[in-house]
Design an enzyme around this catalytic site. Structure first.
Site, short mmCIF file in Angstrom:
data_model
loop_
_atom_site.label_atom_id
_atom_site.label_comp_id
_atom_site.label_asym_id
_atom_site.label_seq_id
_atom_site.Cartn_x
_atom_site.Cartn_y
_atom_site.Cartn_z
N GLY A 148 -5.73 -3.09 -16.61
CA GLY A 148 -5.98 -4.52 -16.64
C GLY A 148 -4.80 -5.28 -16.06
O GLY A 148 -3.65 -4.86 -16.18
N TYR A 149 -5.10 -6.41 -15.45
CA TYR A 149 -4.08 -7.23 -14.81
C TYR A 149 -3.79 -8.44 -15.67
O TYR A 149 -4.65 -9.29 -15.89
CB TYR A 149 -4.50 -7.60 -13.39
CG TYR A 149 -4.43 -6.38 -12.50
CD1 TYR A 149 -3.28 -6.09 -11.79
CD2 TYR A 149 -5.48 -5.45 -12.47
CE1 TYR A 149 -3.18 -4.93 -11.03
CE2 TYR A 149 -5.38 -4.30 -11.72
CZ TYR A 149 -4.22 -4.04 -11.00
OH TYR A 149 -4.12 -2.89 -10.27
N LEU A 150 -2.56 -8.48 -16.19
CA LEU A 150 -2.14 -9.57 -17.06
C LEU A 150 -1.77 -10.80 -16.24
O LEU A 150 -1.83 -11.92 -16.74
CB LEU A 150 -0.95 -9.12 -17.91
CG LEU A 150 -1.14 -7.80 -18.66
CD1 LEU A 150 0.13 -7.42 -19.39
CD2 LEU A 150 -2.31 -7.89 -19.61
N THR A 173 -6.99 -9.31 -21.46
CA THR A 173 -7.39 -9.73 -20.13
C THR A 173 -8.80 -9.27 -19.81
O THR A 173 -9.26 -8.23 -20.29
CB THR A 173 -6.42 -9.19 -19.06
OG1 THR A 173 -6.86 -9.62 -17.76
CG2 THR A 173 -6.35 -7.67 -19.08
N ARG A 175 -9.58 -9.04 -16.53
CA ARG A 175 -9.42 -8.52 -15.17
C ARG A 175 -9.14 -7.02 -15.27
O ARG A 175 -7.99 -6.59 -15.28
CB ARG A 175 -8.29 -9.25 -14.46
CG ARG A 175 -8.52 -10.75 -14.36
CD ARG A 175 -7.37 -11.48 -13.70
NE ARG A 175 -7.19 -11.07 -12.31
CZ ARG A 175 -6.37 -11.68 -11.45
NH1 ARG A 175 -5.64 -12.71 -11.86
NH2 ARG A 175 -6.26 -11.26 -10.21
#
Length: 253
Positions: A112-114, A173, A175
């Site tokens: 996941g992209y924070l 997140t 994402r």
């Protein structure tokens, strides 16, 4: 993702702000043990892997790699030769013949992209590998800080996480990228990484070759890959984590 909101219009978080938030955490974890692959391990010499994700190797602490140098590295300043181990050289291609994966068992990856902006990214990754009984078990987790791509290179720092820490960050997140990673896929004397994507990007298969700058520059693509997507931002994982209008664009395969 906007990690901070205000009553006034949201302001973009600049790389310097991001580093100010990340640095105290990085310093606190900088004594973690790591091993670096050797030529005999079959992995890229540019790879850094949490020690609990692989069989034991000689350990070394890396406090010098995190801390003051993190500011310099991710601020886009000139990187001296001594920092080359933190610079990843790679090329990516779409796979046109998945028969190359026959007999290979991949690792399950959720990442996941924070935060991601202007080529910078902060990513949390959880890996599950298959055990002898055929079931998949937790094999490692890390937090990765990436800098913008410059040519074939991208600066990268990875720090190990406990499974609970990684799950907590991942849950914060939306994402998220889900993929199955096959490595090494050896073809024409070179070791490749092949990612088979699921979820939002189901059906996308990307091959990645990592190595020294010279090896990557002189790479001759094998017969089982097609279009090169190294410089196409649509294929950056942080962008694949964002839902496209109408779903994944199948014409990009």
């Amino acid at each position: 993702m906007q990690p901070i909101t205000h009553d006034r219009a949201p302001q973009p978080i600049r790389p310097s702000h991001w580093m100010a938030m990340a640095l105290p955490w990085a310093r606190a974890r900088s004594q973690a043990v790591w091993w670096r692959p050797t030529a005999q391990s079959g992995l890229s010499a540019n790879s850094s892997v949490p020690v609990d994700a692989r069989r034991p190797r000689p350990w070394k602490s890396v406090p010098s790699l995190v801390g003051g140098r993190l500011w310099h590295l991710l601020a886009g300043g000139a990187v001296p030769d001594s920092l080359d181990p933190l610079r990843e050289y790679e090329r990516k291609f779409l796979v046109t013949d998945t028969a190359i994966l026959k007999g290979s068992v991949g690792e399950e990856i959720r990442q996941g992209y924070l935060w991601a902006e202007a080529g910078f990214a902060m990513r949390v990754r959880i890996v599950r590998a298959q055990g002898e009984d055929g079931a998949f078990y937790h094999s490692g987790a890390n937090l990765t800080l990436k800098g913008p791509r410059v040519g074939l290179a991208r600066q990268e720092i990875e720090m190990p996480l406990e499974e609970a820490e990684a799950e907590a960050l991942l849950s914060s997140t939306s994402r998220i990228v889900i993929k199955e990673r096959h490595q090494p896929i050896v073809s024409e004397g070179r070791a490749w990484i092949v990612d088979v994507f699921h979820g939002l990007n189901d059906g996308l298969v990307v091959a990645e070759y990592e190595g020294s700058r010279q090896a990557v520059e002189q790479l001759k693509p094998p017969w089982w890959v097609g279009q090169e997507v190294t410089f196409d931002p649509a294929y950056a994982n942080e962008n694949l984590a964002v839902e496209q209008p109408g779903g994944f664009d199948h014409d990009r395969r």
